[in-house]
Structure formats: C-alpha cells, structure tokens
Design a protein around this motif. Sequence first.
Motif, mmCIF file in Angstrom:
data_model
loop_
_atom_site.group_PDB
_atom_site.id
_atom_site.type_symbol
_atom_site.label_atom_id
_atom_site.label_comp_id
_atom_site.label_asym_id
_atom_site.label_seq_id
_atom_site.Cartn_x
_atom_site.Cartn_y
_atom_site.Cartn_z
ATOM 1 N N ILE A 272 77.254 -7.265 40.835
ATOM 2 C CA ILE A 272 78.436 -7.569 41.638
ATOM 3 C C ILE A 272 79.540 -6.542 41.380
ATOM 4 N N GLY A 273 80.148 -6.050 42.444
ATOM 5 C CA GLY A 273 81.212 -5.070 42.332
ATOM 6 C C GLY A 273 80.733 -3.666 42.000
ATOM 7 N N ALA A 274 79.432 -3.484 41.853
ATOM 8 C CA ALA A 274 78.866 -2.175 41.519
ATOM 9 C C ALA A 274 78.172 -1.597 42.760
ATOM 10 N N CYS A 275 77.436 -0.516 42.569
ATOM 11 C CA CYS A 275 76.780 0.172 43.683
ATOM 12 C C CYS A 275 75.863 1.245 43.097
ATOM 13 N N LYS A 276 75.240 2.020 43.947
ATOM 14 C CA LYS A 276 74.338 3.067 43.468
ATOM 15 C C LYS A 276 75.072 4.160 42.708
ATOM 16 N N TYR A 277 76.396 4.239 42.887
ATOM 17 C CA TYR A 277 77.209 5.216 42.173
ATOM 18 C C TYR A 277 77.464 4.808 40.721
ATOM 19 N N SER A 278 77.142 3.581 40.360
ATOM 20 C CA SER A 278 77.442 3.063 39.031
ATOM 21 C C SER A 278 76.516 3.653 37.981
ATOM 22 N N VAL A 279 77.074 3.917 36.815
ATOM 23 C CA VAL A 279 76.284 4.475 35.720
ATOM 24 C C VAL A 279 75.136 3.541 35.344
ATOM 25 N N GLU A 280 75.361 2.227 35.413
ATOM 26 C CA GLU A 280 74.307 1.288 35.051
ATOM 27 C C GLU A 280 73.128 1.304 36.020
ATOM 28 N N ALA A 281 73.293 1.938 37.181
ATOM 29 C CA ALA A 281 72.162 2.186 38.085
ATOM 30 C C ALA A 281 71.583 3.582 37.854
ATOM 31 N N LEU A 282 72.456 4.562 37.616
ATOM 32 C CA LEU A 282 72.012 5.952 37.481
ATOM 33 C C LEU A 282 71.283 6.218 36.168
ATOM 34 N N MET A 283 71.722 5.576 35.097
ATOM 35 C CA MET A 283 71.064 5.820 33.814
ATOM 36 C C MET A 283 69.600 5.349 33.788
ATOM 37 N N PRO A 284 69.299 4.117 34.184
ATOM 38 C CA PRO A 284 67.889 3.720 34.241
ATOM 39 C C PRO A 284 67.080 4.598 35.193
ATOM 40 N N ALA A 285 67.701 5.010 36.304
ATOM 41 C CA ALA A 285 67.009 5.897 37.235
ATOM 42 C C ALA A 285 66.611 7.190 36.538
ATOM 43 N N SER A 286 67.546 7.767 35.781
ATOM 44 C CA SER A 286 67.263 9.010 35.078
ATOM 45 C C SER A 286 66.180 8.825 34.026
ATOM 46 N N MET A 287 66.238 7.718 33.300
ATOM 47 C CA MET A 287 65.232 7.451 32.273
ATOM 48 C C MET A 287 63.833 7.365 32.886
ATOM 49 N N LEU A 288 63.749 6.807 34.077
ATOM 50 C CA LEU A 288 62.460 6.730 34.765
ATOM 51 C C LEU A 288 62.005 8.117 35.217
ATOM 52 N N VAL A 289 62.918 8.853 35.861
ATOM 53 C CA VAL A 289 62.554 10.146 36.445
ATOM 54 C C VAL A 289 62.144 11.144 35.372
ATOM 55 N N ARG A 290 62.847 11.178 34.255
ATOM 56 C CA ARG A 290 62.502 12.165 33.228
ATOM 57 C C ARG A 290 61.215 11.796 32.488
ATOM 58 N N ASN A 291 60.679 10.627 32.801
ATOM 59 C CA ASN A 291 59.378 10.227 32.268
ATOM 60 C C ASN A 291 58.291 10.206 33.352
ATOM 61 N N GLY A 292 58.569 10.881 34.457
ATOM 62 C CA GLY A 292 57.541 11.073 35.474
ATOM 63 C C GLY A 292 57.427 9.995 36.526
ATOM 64 N N LEU A 293 58.344 9.009 36.519
ATOM 65 C CA LEU A 293 58.360 7.970 37.544
ATOM 66 C C LEU A 293 59.463 8.275 38.555
ATOM 67 N N ASN A 294 59.407 7.647 39.710
ATOM 68 C CA ASN A 294 60.425 7.837 40.731
ATOM 69 C C ASN A 294 61.375 6.643 40.746
ATOM 70 N N ALA A 295 62.590 6.859 41.260
ATOM 71 C CA ALA A 295 63.571 5.784 41.343
ATOM 72 C C ALA A 295 64.272 5.827 42.694
ATOM 73 N N LEU A 296 64.568 4.655 43.233
ATOM 74 C CA LEU A 296 65.342 4.517 44.459
ATOM 75 C C LEU A 296 66.496 3.564 44.167
ATOM 76 N N ALA A 297 67.704 4.123 43.995
ATOM 77 C CA ALA A 297 68.895 3.312 43.740
ATOM 78 C C ALA A 297 69.560 3.009 45.073
#
Length: 320
Positions: free
Chosen positions: A102-127
């Motif tokens: 609530i009150g967040a969005c794809k611009y939020s760090v709490e969405a971007l950080m998990p996305a990065s953790m996935l991508v740098r381990n070879g998985l894809n992310a869609l925020a």
Amino acid sequence: MRRLVIVLAAVLVLAAVAYLVLGYMVYDATANIAGKCERRMDNRPDSFKLDVVDWPEFDYTPYFMPKYEEVRFPSRAEGIEISGWYMEADPNAATVVIVHGIGACKYSVEALMPASMLVRNGLNALAIDVRDAGDSTFEDGRTAIGNEEYLDALGAFDWLVNAKGLPAEKIGLLGNSLGGATAMNAFAAEPRVAALFLNSPFSNLPQVIDEELQRQGYPTILQPATLLMARLVAGDNLTERSPLEGMDQHGGRPIFIVHSMDDPRVSVSHTQQLEARGKEVGADVTVWYLPSANHVAGYITYPEEFEQKMVDFFRGALAE
C-alpha cells in the motif's frame, strides 16, 4: 415524554452520523493512495536509493540493473492498463512478478531490491504498478486491499505467457505487505501460477484494521464503519477475499513466507496464522521468521540470507 423521545432520537442520529464520519476518516486515511508513490519516482532499476530515513544505511549500487524494459499490458479487469518494468537475465529463465504494498509502486526500493537479487542470480523479474499506483490506470485513487488488484497481477501473468511465451510453470509471484494479499488472491484464483513468496503479509483484514485503529489511538468499534464506508464510497467489499482462505487453494504449489518477529506495522501473528492454516490444509509452506527487522525490511537487514533463501525457493519451485 414526547420531548424526551425526540431528544433521544436526535442524540442517536447524531451518534450514528458521528460514527459514520469517523469510519470515513479511518477509511480515507487507509485506502486513499492517490499520489503516495510520487516521492519514490526518481528511482529506476538502474539507479535507486532508500527513501525512508529511519532504515539502516545501505549501499545499493551493486544491485543496479542497467538493462530493463518499460512495458504495459491489460489487467484481467476491463479498462485497466498496468505499467511494469521487465528485467531479464535470460529470455528462457523463470520469471517472478513483484507486487508492491500500500502506498508503494514499482519505483519502491522494496520492489527493486528483490528484483535485482533475482536477476543477478539468472532469474527474470517483472515489477508492476497495480491500479491507482505509479503509472498504471488511475481508477479512483483508493486501494481495494487486493480484492480488485489481484486481477492486475494476473494481467502480468497473462502478459508473460502470451507476449513472452513463458510456460506457466516458470512463473511465480512475490508480494510485499498488502501486495502479499494481492499476490495470494491471484495465486488462489489462478491455479497455473507455480509458486508464491510473501514478505510480511497479513492474513485477514478485520484484524489488520483493528490493529491499525489501536496503533492510531482509535477504538476498534470503528472497524464496521470503516468497511461500510469502503462499500458506500468506492463500492469495494474489502473482506470479499481473505489471504487466510486463499491458503486453501494451494493446490500443492510451494509457498514461502518471511516475517519479522517484531514487525511494527503488521503483526507476526498474521504469518503464524497463515502457517497454521497451511499445515491444516496440507499446503507446502516454508516460513522464515526474522529475529528483528522493520516492516518488509528483511532484504536490507539480512540481505545475503534473504537473497539466498528467495533465489533458492524460486529455483526449486519454478521449472528451469
């Protein structure tokens, strides 16, 4: 006698009006998310920073993602268009849809950080931005607490299947806080979603409302008025779907939940309830209780462990 009846009637009417007004105030303060994402909109996958001053200092630069695609696609709800960032490590890799709170969005760090953790381990992310958040369709500026937004998450699932040609068994969902309810509702409604990861979720809305009322110093007797105002103002039945009941639709698919034991916003008892319900219905549920962390902040308080556990879960749950 007649005068006394009139006075009592007037007092009752005024009390009822005051009750509904207070209920509206609580509902509006909780559900009105218009513009709440704006302070985060300097963030991008290739450059982001923390926007909450009371969280620990953290170097985000190793997590920046220079390669990302801005995408748009329809929600499963007619007339709603969803905005997202698709961050691809490998076009054939498993992909996780990330749903904000609530009150967040794809611009939020709490969405971007998990996305990065996935991508740098070879998985894809869609925020994604659900409706009324970020760059997605502005409907009424009020959250339906996952009761409508789950269709937006399923729109992301459909886009991955239809536009990216990804097999359903390679698609998982990750939900933060309220996004956990949205993700759970989507998971329950779409049996083809392969796995679910919840970060600091709630299990049932009435309990959350009571806890929020107590936190703000209001009496819990306002809960029914708050729910009524949601129906009258926005036409939303906020208790139509329940994450706790959604657990019953697990279908044998794996679920991972992380929650801090001293979460100051959503009590850990919600995850304990989800865990108990999962055991009761035979779900494949793994729970990681953090000793101490701010709400949704496991990724920053225990970054190495969070990344390892999340990546291992999705690698094991989604077909490679």
